[in-house]
Design a protein around this motif. Structure first.
Motif, PDB file in Angstrom:
ATOM      1  N   GLY A 186      36.609  31.609  34.206  1.00 53.20           N
ATOM      2  CA  GLY A 186      36.815  32.997  33.948  1.00 53.20           C
ATOM      3  C   GLY A 186      38.200  33.599  33.672  1.00 53.20           C
ATOM      4  N   TRP A 187      38.278  34.730  33.417  1.00 55.70           N
ATOM      5  CA  TRP A 187      39.557  35.310  32.906  1.00 55.70           C
ATOM      6  C   TRP A 187      40.099  35.789  34.106  1.00 55.70           C
ATOM      7  N   TRP A 188      41.104  35.055  34.829  1.00 56.49           N
ATOM      8  CA  TRP A 188      41.654  35.420  36.128  1.00 56.49           C
ATOM      9  C   TRP A 188      43.328  34.863  35.957  1.00 56.49           C
ATOM     10  N   TRP A 245      42.291  31.715  31.220  1.00 57.12           N
ATOM     11  CA  TRP A 245      40.997  30.939  31.498  1.00 57.12           C
ATOM     12  C   TRP A 245      41.257  30.140  32.425  1.00 57.12           C
ATOM     13  N   VAL A 246      40.520  30.262  33.563  1.00 60.68           N
ATOM     14  CA  VAL A 246      40.524  29.308  35.010  1.00 60.68           C
ATOM     15  C   VAL A 246      39.062  28.811  35.050  1.00 60.68           C
ATOM     16  N   HIS A 297      41.831  41.967  40.721  1.00 62.15           N
ATOM     17  CA  HIS A 297      41.037  41.367  39.688  1.00 62.15           C
ATOM     18  C   HIS A 297      39.729  42.140  39.454  1.00 62.15           C
ATOM     19  N   GLU A 298      39.642  43.250  40.413  1.00 65.12           N
ATOM     20  CA  GLU A 298      38.447  44.012  40.319  1.00 65.12           C
ATOM     21  C   GLU A 298      37.204  43.309  40.887  1.00 65.12           C
ATOM     22  N   ARG A 323      34.157  37.714  33.301  1.00 65.68           N
ATOM     23  CA  ARG A 323      34.156  38.309  31.941  1.00 65.68           C
ATOM     24  C   ARG A 323      34.991  37.577  30.743  1.00 65.68           C
ATOM     25  N   ASP A 324      34.808  38.004  29.705  1.00 71.43           N
ATOM     26  CA  ASP A 324      35.402  37.466  28.533  1.00 71.43           C
ATOM     27  C   ASP A 324      36.977  37.895  28.518  1.00 71.43           C
TER      28      ASP A 324
END
Length: 393
Positions: free
Chosen positions: A277-279, A242-243, A364-365, A387-388
């Motif tokens: 985000g999930w990064w 989570w960022v 990271h798409e 995204r989650d």
């Protein structure tokens, strides 16, 4: 490799029964027989297909066989097709002479001799197939030659790139290493002279700061080269978590503000909306630092602006400079490895930053894009999907 398409034969006669009889005589495996009831129909077929031979009836209403042959001989596409005339007229009319004069390879008289017709057709079909096989071989050889030339050109380009890369690495590493070496020699000289005053608190702090800058320069060069190696080998992996992106941007801008001040410019940040985000935090920071460093380097000492835009499905970071801009024909190339900009202040680096940044964005798409016009500055946009986190396993 043998061509799978059939060998095409054209028969032309105004009487359907003659066409049926002749087709029954000459058809066979690997052959396709096309029928035409007039010279006009025959011309239409000749323009659409490549025929191994044409069997033309001499006496047809409208355009007769001789007129059709004359038209065929006057057209590049049909000039080389062997023509065999068929006629029911007596030999006393001397159609053989006229037929050969019109470019025929043979003239057959009705009633036809089936073995003779089959034999002639077999000869011309074999000649055509041999020519086609030779043509395909020549094309294959030519394609192989072009491929070999392309491979050699790529190899030569790779060798040039290798030499340029080694030269760049040597140049970029020599600067911080030389500085470290000179600092070391200076301190050694001071120690040998017993000049301990040169190592007071203020002096030591400046020495450590200089050393840190040079060491960090070397580390960045090595990290960039390692990242390129990982990207090309498919081993570049992420460590997502989570960022909170607006906080990350504030931290990076704060860290780079002294560099901006030294460069005679400033960085402004518009990132009021928190977004998580999930990064991979380290990699996202790496991208933003690359973009800001480039903006400071090529921004012509004009302010740099960072903007965070948030949407339901994505977050976008825009880094805008007011520099000289990038020409349209160079905008794709700057994302290639070892491509470096011109007009920068200070060392230009290895030209890997934007290449690595785009690859990291795509892992990271997301995407990293550019909008720029000469004289109007540039905007680099990092777009990341929201995204989650993946479900726990």
């Amino acid at each position: 490799m043998q061509d799978a398409s059939p060998t095409k034969l054209l028969i032309v006669d105004d009487l359907p029964e003659n066409l049926q009889a002749l087709e029954a005589l000459i058809r066979g495996p690997g052959r396709a027989v096309f029928q035409a009831g007039s010279g006009e129909e025959a011309l239409a077929l000749l323009l659409q297909h490549d025929f191994a031979m044409a069997i033309l009836d001499v006496q047809m209403p409208g355009m007769d066989g001789f007129e059709l042959a004359e038209l065929m001989r006057g057209t590049e596409k049909t000039r080389q097709i062997p023509i065999v005339f068929v006629t029911a007229a007596g030999k006393e009319l001397n159609y053989s002479f006229k037929g050969y004069e019109a470019g025929a390879v043979d003239v057959l008289y009705k009633p036809l001799d089936p073995p003779a017709v089959k034999g002639k057709v077999a000869v011309f079909v074999a000649l055509y197939e041999q020519r086609e096989a030779m043509r395909r071989q020549v094309e294959a050889l030519e394609a192989a030659r072009r491929e070999q030339e392309a491979t050699q050109a790529k190899l030569q380009h790779a060798l040039v790139m290798r030499d340029e890369f080694m030269s760049m690495v040597s140049h970029e590493m020599r600067t911080p290493l030389n500085t470290l070496y000179l600092e070391t020699q200076l301190r050694k000289m001071q120690l040998e002279r017993g000049n301990m005053a040169a190592f007071g608190p203020d002096q030591l702090q400046r020495m450590v700061a200089r050393d840190d800058r040079q060491i960090q320069s070397i580390i960045r060069l090595i990290d960039d080269m390692l990242d390129v190696s990982r990207i090309r080998s498919g081993k570049l992996s992420l460590r997502p978590g989570w960022v909170e992106l607006s906080g990350l941007l504030r931290r990076v801008v704060q860290d780079l503000t002294p560099q901006a001040t030294t460069a005679g410019t400033s960085i402004t940040l518009d990132a009021a909306t928190p977004v998580s985000g999930w990064w991979d935090e380290f990699r996202i920071e790496q991208i933003v630092v690359n973009l800001l460093t480039n903006a400071l380097r090529y921004g012509c000492q004009k302010p740099v602006q960072v903007t965070l835009t948030v949407d339901q499905d994505w977050a976008r970071v825009d880094v805008r400079d007011c520099g000289s801009g990038i020409a349209p024909d160079k905008q794709d190339k700057i994302f290639e490895p070892y491509e470096r900009g011109v007009g920068s202040e200070g060392p230009a680096g290895l030209g890997l930053g934007l290449y690595i940044s785009r690859q990291l964005a795509e892992v990271h798409e997301g995407s990293l894009t550019l909008q720029s016009k000469p004289g109007e500055g540039s905007v680099f946009s990092l777009t990341l999907p929201r995204r989650d986190a993946p479900p726990a396993r």
